[in-house]
Motif scaffolding. Structure first.
Motif, PDB file in Angstrom:
ATOM      1  N   ALA A 115    -120.001  15.059  16.267  1.00 25.89           N
ATOM      2  CA  ALA A 115    -120.361  14.023  15.514  1.00 25.89           C
ATOM      3  C   ALA A 115    -120.041  14.068  13.979  1.00 25.89           C
ATOM      4  CB  ALA A 115    -121.672  13.959  15.722  1.00 25.89           C
ATOM      5  N   VAL A 116    -119.806  15.165  13.452  1.00 24.06           N
ATOM      6  CA  VAL A 116    -119.465  15.558  12.118  1.00 24.06           C
ATOM      7  C   VAL A 116    -118.127  15.180  12.047  1.00 24.06           C
ATOM      8  CG1 VAL A 116    -119.027  17.348  10.395  1.00 24.06           C
ATOM      9  CG2 VAL A 116    -121.234  17.449  11.926  1.00 24.06           C
ATOM     10  N   LEU A 117    -116.958  15.684  12.971  1.00 27.01           N
ATOM     11  CA  LEU A 117    -115.679  15.021  12.926  1.00 27.01           C
ATOM     12  C   LEU A 117    -115.667  13.603  12.689  1.00 27.01           C
ATOM     13  CD1 LEU A 117    -114.227  17.630  15.553  1.00 27.01           C
ATOM     14  CD2 LEU A 117    -113.482  17.364  13.238  1.00 27.01           C
ATOM     15  N   ALA A 118    -116.208  12.660  13.581  1.00 24.30           N
ATOM     16  CA  ALA A 118    -116.468  11.281  13.584  1.00 24.30           C
ATOM     17  C   ALA A 118    -116.743  10.824  12.130  1.00 24.30           C
ATOM     18  CB  ALA A 118    -116.926  10.933  14.702  1.00 24.30           C
ATOM     19  N   ASN A 123    -113.277   8.018  12.164  1.00 21.57           N
ATOM     20  CA  ASN A 123    -112.470   8.010  13.443  1.00 21.57           C
ATOM     21  C   ASN A 123    -113.224   8.620  14.651  1.00 21.57           C
ATOM     22  OD1 ASN A 123    -110.183   5.889  13.271  1.00 21.57           O
ATOM     23  ND2 ASN A 123    -109.456   7.564  11.573  1.00 21.57           N
ATOM     24  N   ALA A 124    -112.735   8.539  15.627  1.00 20.86           N
ATOM     25  CA  ALA A 124    -113.176   8.932  17.038  1.00 20.86           C
ATOM     26  C   ALA A 124    -112.943  10.504  16.972  1.00 20.86           C
ATOM     27  CB  ALA A 124    -112.699   8.359  18.218  1.00 20.86           C
ATOM     28  N   GLU A 244    -117.305   4.433  14.455  1.00 19.18           N
ATOM     29  CA  GLU A 244    -116.642   4.880  13.185  1.00 19.18           C
ATOM     30  C   GLU A 244    -115.022   4.243  13.414  1.00 19.18           C
ATOM     31  OE1 GLU A 244    -119.848   7.468  13.094  1.00 19.18           O
ATOM     32  OE2 GLU A 244    -118.928   6.731  14.649  1.00 19.18           O
ATOM     33  N   MET A 245    -114.520   4.273  14.873  1.00 18.97           N
ATOM     34  CA  MET A 245    -113.209   4.131  14.899  1.00 18.97           C
ATOM     35  C   MET A 245    -113.221   2.467  15.064  1.00 18.97           C
ATOM     36  SD  MET A 245    -110.618   5.179  17.889  1.00 18.97           S
ATOM     37  CE  MET A 245    -108.843   5.069  18.069  1.00 18.97           C
ATOM     38  N   LEU A 246    -114.087   1.667  15.688  1.00 18.25           N
ATOM     39  CA  LEU A 246    -114.115   0.433  15.753  1.00 18.25           C
ATOM     40  C   LEU A 246    -114.380  -0.518  14.520  1.00 18.25           C
ATOM     41  CD1 LEU A 246    -115.965  -0.250  19.245  1.00 18.25           C
ATOM     42  CD2 LEU A 246    -113.266   0.257  18.550  1.00 18.25           C
ATOM     43  N   SER A 247    -114.926   0.495  13.457  1.00 20.85           N
ATOM     44  CA  SER A 247    -114.982  -0.105  12.179  1.00 20.85           C
ATOM     45  C   SER A 247    -113.675  -0.440  11.362  1.00 20.85           C
ATOM     46  CB  SER A 247    -115.878   0.682  11.162  1.00 20.85           C
ATOM     47  OG  SER A 247    -115.321   1.930  10.895  1.00 20.85           O
ATOM     48  N   GLN A 248    -112.508   0.377  11.836  1.00 25.32           N
ATOM     49  CA  GLN A 248    -111.516   0.240  11.335  1.00 25.32           C
ATOM     50  C   GLN A 248    -110.624  -1.318  11.086  1.00 25.32           C
ATOM     51  OE1 GLN A 248    -110.093   2.643   9.527  1.00 25.32           O
ATOM     52  NE2 GLN A 248    -111.565   4.187  10.088  1.00 25.32           N
ATOM     53  N   THR A 321    -110.490  35.879  23.911  1.00 22.78           N
ATOM     54  CA  THR A 321    -111.833  35.753  24.765  1.00 22.78           C
ATOM     55  C   THR A 321    -111.814  34.172  25.132  1.00 22.78           C
ATOM     56  OG1 THR A 321    -112.977  37.509  23.252  1.00 22.78           O
ATOM     57  CG2 THR A 321    -114.238  36.027  24.713  1.00 22.78           C
ATOM     58  N   VAL A 322    -112.334  33.348  24.270  1.00 27.44           N
ATOM     59  CA  VAL A 322    -112.468  31.980  24.782  1.00 27.44           C
ATOM     60  C   VAL A 322    -111.983  31.177  23.757  1.00 27.44           C
ATOM     61  CG1 VAL A 322    -114.422  32.275  26.339  1.00 27.44           C
ATOM     62  CG2 VAL A 322    -114.775  31.713  23.685  1.00 27.44           C
ATOM     63  N   THR A 323    -111.263  29.863  23.966  1.00 24.21           N
ATOM     64  CA  THR A 323    -110.597  28.799  22.775  1.00 24.21           C
ATOM     65  C   THR A 323    -111.153  27.584  23.434  1.00 24.21           C
ATOM     66  OG1 THR A 323    -108.509  29.122  23.971  1.00 24.21           O
ATOM     67  CG2 THR A 323    -109.024  30.393  22.111  1.00 24.21           C
ATOM     68  N   GLY A 324    -111.312  26.575  22.340  1.00 26.81           N
ATOM     69  CA  GLY A 324    -111.290  25.395  22.759  1.00 26.81           C
ATOM     70  C   GLY A 324    -110.259  24.458  21.895  1.00 26.81           C
ATOM     71  N   VAL A 325    -110.398  22.879  22.004  1.00 25.45           N
ATOM     72  CA  VAL A 325    -109.648  22.282  20.928  1.00 25.45           C
ATOM     73  C   VAL A 325    -110.505  21.339  20.447  1.00 25.45           C
ATOM     74  CG1 VAL A 325    -107.861  20.543  20.814  1.00 25.45           C
ATOM     75  CG2 VAL A 325    -107.571  22.665  22.125  1.00 25.45           C
ATOM     76  N   LEU A 326    -110.375  20.935  19.288  1.00 21.48           N
ATOM     77  CA  LEU A 326    -111.222  19.888  18.519  1.00 21.48           C
ATOM     78  C   LEU A 326    -110.267  18.804  17.683  1.00 21.48           C
ATOM     79  CD1 LEU A 326    -111.694  20.780  15.406  1.00 21.48           C
ATOM     80  CD2 LEU A 326    -113.431  22.082  16.374  1.00 21.48           C
ATOM     81  N   GLY A 327    -110.538  17.722  17.334  1.00 18.06           N
ATOM     82  CA  GLY A 327    -109.708  16.969  16.470  1.00 18.06           C
ATOM     83  C   GLY A 327    -110.351  15.574  16.376  1.00 18.06           C
ATOM     84  N   VAL A 328    -109.437  14.615  15.914  1.00 15.85           N
ATOM     85  CA  VAL A 328    -109.794  13.357  15.680  1.00 15.85           C
ATOM     86  C   VAL A 328    -108.768  12.595  16.182  1.00 15.85           C
ATOM     87  CG1 VAL A 328    -111.472  13.610  13.672  1.00 15.85           C
ATOM     88  CG2 VAL A 328    -108.973  13.292  13.410  1.00 15.85           C
ATOM     89  N   ILE A 329    -109.063  11.127  16.383  1.00 12.89           N
ATOM     90  CA  ILE A 329    -108.032  10.254  17.121  1.00 12.89           C
ATOM     91  C   ILE A 329    -108.258   8.881  16.282  1.00 12.89           C
ATOM     92  CG2 ILE A 329    -109.492   9.777  19.052  1.00 12.89           C
ATOM     93  CD1 ILE A 329    -106.718   8.730  20.470  1.00 12.89           C
ATOM     94  N   GLY A 330    -107.341   8.288  15.784  1.00  9.67           N
ATOM     95  CA  GLY A 330    -107.483   7.113  15.182  1.00  9.67           C
ATOM     96  C   GLY A 330    -106.225   6.262  15.177  1.00  9.67           C
TER      97      GLY A 330
END
Length: 369
Positions: A115-118, A123-124, A244-248, A321-330
């Motif tokens: 939610a914070v990223l978007a 963007n998504a 947010e993305m569709l407002s572009q 130990t553990v890892t993940g991925v986060l980001g935005v697409i637009g």
């Protein structure tokens, strides 16, 4: 004679990219001269724009006199011209406070990060749950449940347990199954899928292989289970920010029919990407294996459905130990400085949160700030 990149042309390229990101309309030379009070004429700017188009950094849209950046132009901007910025201290404090309110709930951290990223990047967003960097084998049990049916209980590091039944040609005594399971467990302990495959290939070349036909069949089962888990983990993508993305502007059709059809097609495509993860799955392993923020622009994806989009990704988690991925697409016309700084900050914050969690302290960091 090929065009060259002079200091003035670099400056004009930077202005065109920044203005197009802000306005979503092709940029004309007189617009730049008028808005920025440039000390040279519109004709000079037009000539430099033509040179930048020859190099491949700008292009025309339809018959418009204005120019827009190409994927190569965006790439050059990101790597050489973009101002490196950070989120303001006020934004950082607000974001930290939101995570502090969630406390130590990992699922809520993932949802909040999306939610914070978007909201911040407009963007998504996408976030994958943290998991073991590479699935590693731990233990195996083989249990006879019928004369010709065996249950395999596969245990991997990180508390992951998989069960699989398989049939055998002849009945196997419990002691025979126990010895086979022990032999396989000893040889495969702590190995990743690729290491297991390498071990089997090497064993097959020996004059007297360690594993017989039955053992190899069981190990094939182990490899398949690890492969399936890896594929499923890549598909677990939490997304947010569709509004947010569709407002572009790219998704807001004009009255022209062809433009409306393109906007609808873009909408259909982005819904498919966010719903299924199609076009994103192959980017996740790349991001997991990389350091820092990764920026993939338009045609660099190699996927037709992603050619109009850019993705900004970063790995987060606890090393080893553990890892993940986060980001935005637009759309490729995204604010790269804003997106990159947002992804970088949330990645760092999530890494700190997970570090505290795995250290036994569920209080988010920066609590006292």
């Amino acid at each position: 004679m090929a065009a060259t990149l002079t200091e003035r042309r670099l400056f004009i390229l930077k202005l065109v990219v920044q203005e197009f990101i802000e306005t979503a309309t092709p940029i004309a030379s007189d617009t730049l001269v008028r808005k920025f009070g440039l000390g040279f004429s519109s004709a000079t700017v037009r000539n430099d724009m033509a040179a930048l188009e020859e190099i491949g950094y700008l292009t025309h849209l339809h018959t418009s006199a204005g120019r827009v950046p190409t994927d190569a132009g965006y790439r050059f901007f990101v790597e050489n011209l973009m101002d490196r910025t950070s989120l303001s201290m006020a934004e950082q404090r607000m974001i930290r406070h939101q995570f502090y309110q969630v406390r130590g709930e990992l699922d809520q951290w993932i949802q909040l990060a999306g939610a914070v990223l978007a909201r911040t990047a407009q963007n998504a967003s996408l976030v994958t749950p943290p998991r073991a960097e590479q699935l590693r084998f731990k233990n195996l049990e083989l249990i006879s449940i019928h004369d010709t049916m065996v249950l395999a209980v596969l245990v991997f590091h990180g508390g992951i347990v998989k069960q699989q039944t398989f049939s055998v040609d002849t009945a196997r005594a419990a002691e025979e199954l126990r010895r086979s399971a022990g032999r396989i467990s000893d040889q495969l302990l702590d190995l990743t899928m690729s290491q297991v495959e390498q071990l089997i290939a090497q064993d097959a070349q020996r004059p007297t292989p360690t594993f017989g036909e039955f053992d190899r069949g069981v190990i094939d089962l182990v490899i398949h289970a690890m492969q399936t888990f890896e594929e499923q983990a890549r598909e677990q993508i939490h997304s947010d920010g569709l509004l947010e993305m569709l407002s572009q502007p790219e998704f807001i059709p004009s009255l022209a029919r062809d433009d409306a059809e393109r906007a609808v097609e873009r909408l259909r495509r982005v819904l498919e990407i966010l719903k299924s993860g199609r076009g994103l799955g192959q980017l996740i392993p790349q991001a997991l294996a990389s350091n820092g923020v990764q920026v993939i622009i338009g045609g660099e994806h190699g996927e037709d459905e992603m050619r109009e989009y850019s993705v900004v990704l970063a790995r987060y988690g606890v090393g080893g130990t553990v890892t993940g991925v986060l980001g935005v697409i637009g759309p490729t016309r995204m604010s790269y400085p804003r997106s990159i700084s947002t992804v970088r900050y949330i990645s760092s914050l999530m890494s700190n949160l997970l570090g505290n969690l795995y250290a036994g302290d569920t209080r988010p960091p920066f609590e006292g700030e």
